[in-house]
Design a protein around this motif. Structure first.
Motif, mmCIF file in Angstrom:
data_model
loop_
_atom_site.group_PDB
_atom_site.id
_atom_site.type_symbol
_atom_site.label_atom_id
_atom_site.label_comp_id
_atom_site.label_asym_id
_atom_site.label_seq_id
_atom_site.Cartn_x
_atom_site.Cartn_y
_atom_site.Cartn_z
ATOM 1 N N TYR A 1 0.861 -1.188 0.000
ATOM 2 C CA TYR A 1 0.000 0.000 0.000
ATOM 3 C C TYR A 1 0.897 1.237 0.000
ATOM 4 N N GLY A 2 1.014 1.888 -1.132
ATOM 5 C CA GLY A 2 1.871 3.057 -1.264
ATOM 6 C C GLY A 2 3.268 2.731 -1.756
ATOM 7 N N GLU A 3 3.595 1.439 -1.910
ATOM 8 C CA GLU A 3 4.915 1.000 -2.382
ATOM 9 C C GLU A 3 6.030 1.652 -1.565
ATOM 10 N N VAL A 4 6.045 1.378 -0.275
ATOM 11 C CA VAL A 4 7.000 1.980 0.649
ATOM 12 C C VAL A 4 7.982 0.922 1.139
ATOM 13 N N VAL B 1 11.796 4.745 1.920
ATOM 14 C CA VAL B 1 11.824 5.191 0.521
ATOM 15 C C VAL B 1 10.475 4.860 -0.093
ATOM 16 N N ASN B 2 9.859 5.863 -0.674
ATOM 17 C CA ASN B 2 8.552 5.692 -1.292
ATOM 18 C C ASN B 2 8.718 5.620 -2.806
ATOM 19 N N LYS B 3 8.170 4.593 -3.420
ATOM 20 C CA LYS B 3 8.221 4.410 -4.875
ATOM 21 C C LYS B 3 6.794 4.335 -5.409
ATOM 22 N N CYS C 1 9.791 -12.270 -2.072
ATOM 23 C CA CYS C 1 9.077 -11.423 -3.026
ATOM 24 C C CYS C 1 7.649 -11.133 -2.593
ATOM 25 N N GLY C 2 7.174 -9.957 -3.002
ATOM 26 C CA GLY C 2 5.809 -9.532 -2.812
ATOM 27 C C GLY C 2 5.331 -8.894 -4.115
ATOM 28 N N ALA C 3 4.249 -8.122 -4.025
ATOM 29 C CA ALA C 3 3.717 -7.451 -5.221
ATOM 30 C C ALA C 3 3.068 -6.132 -4.813
ATOM 31 N N ALA C 4 3.229 -5.151 -5.694
ATOM 32 C CA ALA C 4 2.628 -3.829 -5.455
ATOM 33 C C ALA C 4 1.120 -3.933 -5.562
#
Length: 135
Positions: A52-55, A100-102, A132-135
């Motif tokens: 959530y938010g790719e953080v 770091v936010n992507k 591994c995970g996923a956005a």
């Protein structure tokens, strides 16, 4: 009575259309740990990816004089042990985590591997497992 049944069916149909048009929540968070060489420390480092938010958040977990680091590989994945970028946390075990936010498209795969190293020289090691995970 028939009016209430039709009104209920209409409300249900509108709710389903609203759900169909809302974004899916397909993300998968992941946490990785770096190996520790110091007695009394379970891990040298830890990193967490929040879908959530790719953080990305990197933690130094052991006061052994090394900095925490995480390698990140984002799909399409690199071959031969490659990765897209690294995030360092030179703040020490008593310091704050580095965040770091992507921004990635939903469903994009994200793999990480945590370790430790000397921030100034860039020497690193003590790698844990890739996860591994996923956005």
């Amino acid at each position: 009575m028939r009016k209430f049944q039709l009104a209920g069916a209409l409300v249900g149909a509108v709710a389903l259309v609203g759900l169909a048009n809302s974004p899916a929540l397909a993300g998968t968070d992941v946490t990785v740990y770096g190996a520790s060489l110091k007695t009394g420390c379970s891990y040298s480092s830890a990193a967490h990816f929040s879908s959530y938010g790719e953080v990305f958040t990197v933690y130094d977990k052991c006061a052994e004089g090394m900095s925490a680091v995480v390698k990140v590989d984002v799909a399409p994945y690199q071959s031969g042990g490659g990765y897209d970028f690294a995030i360092w946390n030179p703040n020490g075990a008593d310091g704050s985590p580095v965040t770091v936010n992507k921004s990635y498209a939903e469903g994009t795969g994200v793999c990480m591997q945590a370790g430790s190293g000397e921030y100034r020289s860039g020497e690193w090691g003590g790698w844990g497992y890739w996860s591994c995970g996923a956005a």
